[in-house]
Design an enzyme around this catalytic site. Structure first.
Site, short mmCIF file in Angstrom:
data_model
loop_
_atom_site.label_atom_id
_atom_site.label_comp_id
_atom_site.label_asym_id
_atom_site.label_seq_id
_atom_site.Cartn_x
_atom_site.Cartn_y
_atom_site.Cartn_z
N GLY A 1 0.82 -1.21 0.00
CA GLY A 1 0.00 0.00 0.00
C GLY A 1 0.85 1.25 0.00
O GLY A 1 2.06 1.18 -0.21
N ASN A 2 0.23 2.37 0.21
CA ASN A 2 0.97 3.63 0.33
C ASN A 2 0.29 4.52 1.36
O ASN A 2 -0.74 4.16 1.91
CB ASN A 2 1.10 4.32 -1.03
CG ASN A 2 -0.26 4.70 -1.60
OD1 ASN A 2 -0.95 5.56 -1.06
ND2 ASN A 2 -0.66 4.03 -2.69
N ARG A 3 0.86 5.68 1.60
CA ARG A 3 0.43 6.49 2.74
C ARG A 3 -0.69 7.47 2.41
O ARG A 3 -1.01 8.34 3.22
CB ARG A 3 1.62 7.27 3.29
CG ARG A 3 2.67 6.39 3.90
CD ARG A 3 3.73 7.20 4.61
NE ARG A 3 4.73 6.34 5.20
CZ ARG A 3 4.60 5.70 6.36
NH1 ARG A 3 3.48 5.84 7.06
NH2 ARG A 3 5.56 4.94 6.83
N SER A 4 -1.31 7.36 1.26
CA SER A 4 -2.38 8.32 0.94
C SER A 4 -3.55 8.17 1.92
O SER A 4 -4.07 7.07 2.12
CB SER A 4 -2.87 8.09 -0.49
OG SER A 4 -4.01 8.89 -0.72
#
Ligand code: PMT
Length: 399
Positions: A208-211
């Site tokens: 995933g990512n931090r958005s």
């Protein structure tokens, strides 16, 4: 939008009260009938006489001292809109819990008109969980929260907590009064994506990512406030403005499917989501176990959603991509504008303090094929959303 509309202008006691004088003047200039209501603490920063003179209407300061037996119900009932600028932490708390201990809060509780609050306070206060909880409560109840902006604060500090500029407050009032169907984006369908996609590795793990979805949700809220019919495709569980159609997704593939189901009907597509570029080629059917040794993870590209939208674009559609760049965002943004066939690209340097992923603030550079070239400073994500939508409107009117 404001001509002849009755606006209660509430002023609570913070140093930004001096800016409320300009809000009052701008509302009057726009044709509004302004009824100023000042709290006792506001009177320590500004005078009632100033507001009375500008509004040509006696500024009210007390539940008890005026000629009317029940000033709060009269003010509340007759108002088309109540705007509070600045809204202090105390004012927000009293309003959130329904504590009508002065004329302004009593008026807020007594009105059925739309309410706009513009918080202003020091960063430490703004970031207090208690204050954030009160703001969240008010938002959930349909109160329009405008700001605060980030920037210089009283006493030489810098950070989120600054009252948004008077012209923006007045624009927000006009937009709220405009309501769905009559704002600057009236008649347009706007599609927004938000949040980071999660690409499963096994049933419990993902890449995933931090958005956080904050920027995309701010865009959706602002577009709705300007009268657009908004569909928000998001991975984030965050509140959205009433009227926004929300489609929850998780992976890039789900987001692609949802976007393509809605993009043909959209006049404006804003791709603020951080879509994964790669995903595991094989998703394990059960939880991978440490005892079984290190898994070999082979990645494959995800679908390029923007490319798919661009490939089937129709005349009159405005396609806006975002670019998360590390360092100077301009070269990457210019390349994405060209390569992805976009009308505008909103680039953020996600390595800059306070900008990009997770923060409440952002700083963006907007490039467009019609020559708009906006290089804004750090501001809260709602203000960034306003700037982006302004750029979209300018682009649409010039192409
Ligand atoms: O959500 P927040 O915490 O508020 O943070 C906001 C943000 C930093 C996520 C946002 O401002 C932002 O920059 N969004 C785009 C992030 C990104 O994925 O950038 P990119 O440069 O990798 O992608 C460029 C564009 O292509 C984006 O519009 C993206 O949505 C789109 N894309 C990317 C990959 C893919 N497979 N399909 C796509 O359509």
């Amino acid at each position: 939008m404001l001509e002849g509309r009755r606006v209660v202008l509430g002023v609570s006691g913070g140093i930004a009260a001096y800016k409320a004088i300009e809000v009052c003047r701008l509302l009057v200039d726009a044709g509004a009938v302004v009824r100023p209501v000042l709290t006792e603490a506001a009177l320590r920063f500004v005078t009632a006489t100033t507001f009375s003179a500008l509004a040509s209407e006696a500024a009210r300061t007390s539940l008890w001292d005026g000629p009317e037996p029940s000033p709060h119900t009269t003010l509340g009932r007759e108002a088309d809109l109540v705007v509070v600028a600045p809204a202090t932490a105390r004012l927000l708390a009293a309003y959130a819990v329904g504590l009508s201990d002065d004329l302004l809060v009593a008026t807020l509780l007594a009105t059925r008109a739309p309410v706009v609050v513009c918080p202003a306070m020091h960063t430490e206060m703004w970031e207090q969980p208690a204050v954030q909880a009160n703001v969240a409560t008010l938002r959930q109840r349909g109160v329009h929260v405008v700001g605060p902006a980030a920037g210089p604060l009283a006493g030489g500090d810098v950070g989120p907590g600054r009252l948004v500029e008077p012209a923006e407050i007045v624009a927000a009032c006009a937009s709220v009064l405009g309501g769905a169907g009559t704002g600057a984006l009236a008649g347009l369908r706007v599609l927004v994506t938000a949040g980071g996609t999660r690409e499963p590795l096994d049933p419990v793990r993902f890449l995933g990512n931090r958005s956080s979805g904050k920027q995309g949700h701010a865009l959706a809220d602002e577009a709705a406030a300007r009268g657009a019919r908004v569909t928000l495709i998001t991975t984030a569980e965050r509140p959205v403005a009433p009227g926004v159609e929300v489609v929850n997704v998780d992976t890039a593939a789900e987001m692609e499917q949802a976007v393509l189901a809605h993009s043909d009907a959209a006049d404006v597509v804003l791709m603020a989501a951080a879509v994964a570029d790669f995903r595991p080629r094989v998703v394990a059917p059960s939880k991978l176990r440490r005892a079984e040794g290190l898994p070999e993870v082979v990645l494959e590209p995800t679908p390029d959603i923007l490319a798919a939208v661009t490939a089937r674009r129709r005349p009159g559609q405005t396609l806006v991509g975002f670019a998360a760049e590390w360092g100077d965002p301009r070269p990457g943004a210019a390349e994405k504008l060209r390569a992805k066939g976009l009308d505008l690209v909103v680039a953020n340097d996600v390595s800059a303090p306070g900008a990009g992923f997770e923060h409440d603030t952002n700083a963006v550079t907007v490039l467009s094929t019609s020559g708009i070239d906006l290089n804004g400073g750090l501001d809260d994500k709602r203000a960034i959303a306003r700037a982006v939508l302004d750029a979209v409107l300018v682009h649409r009117s010039s192409s």
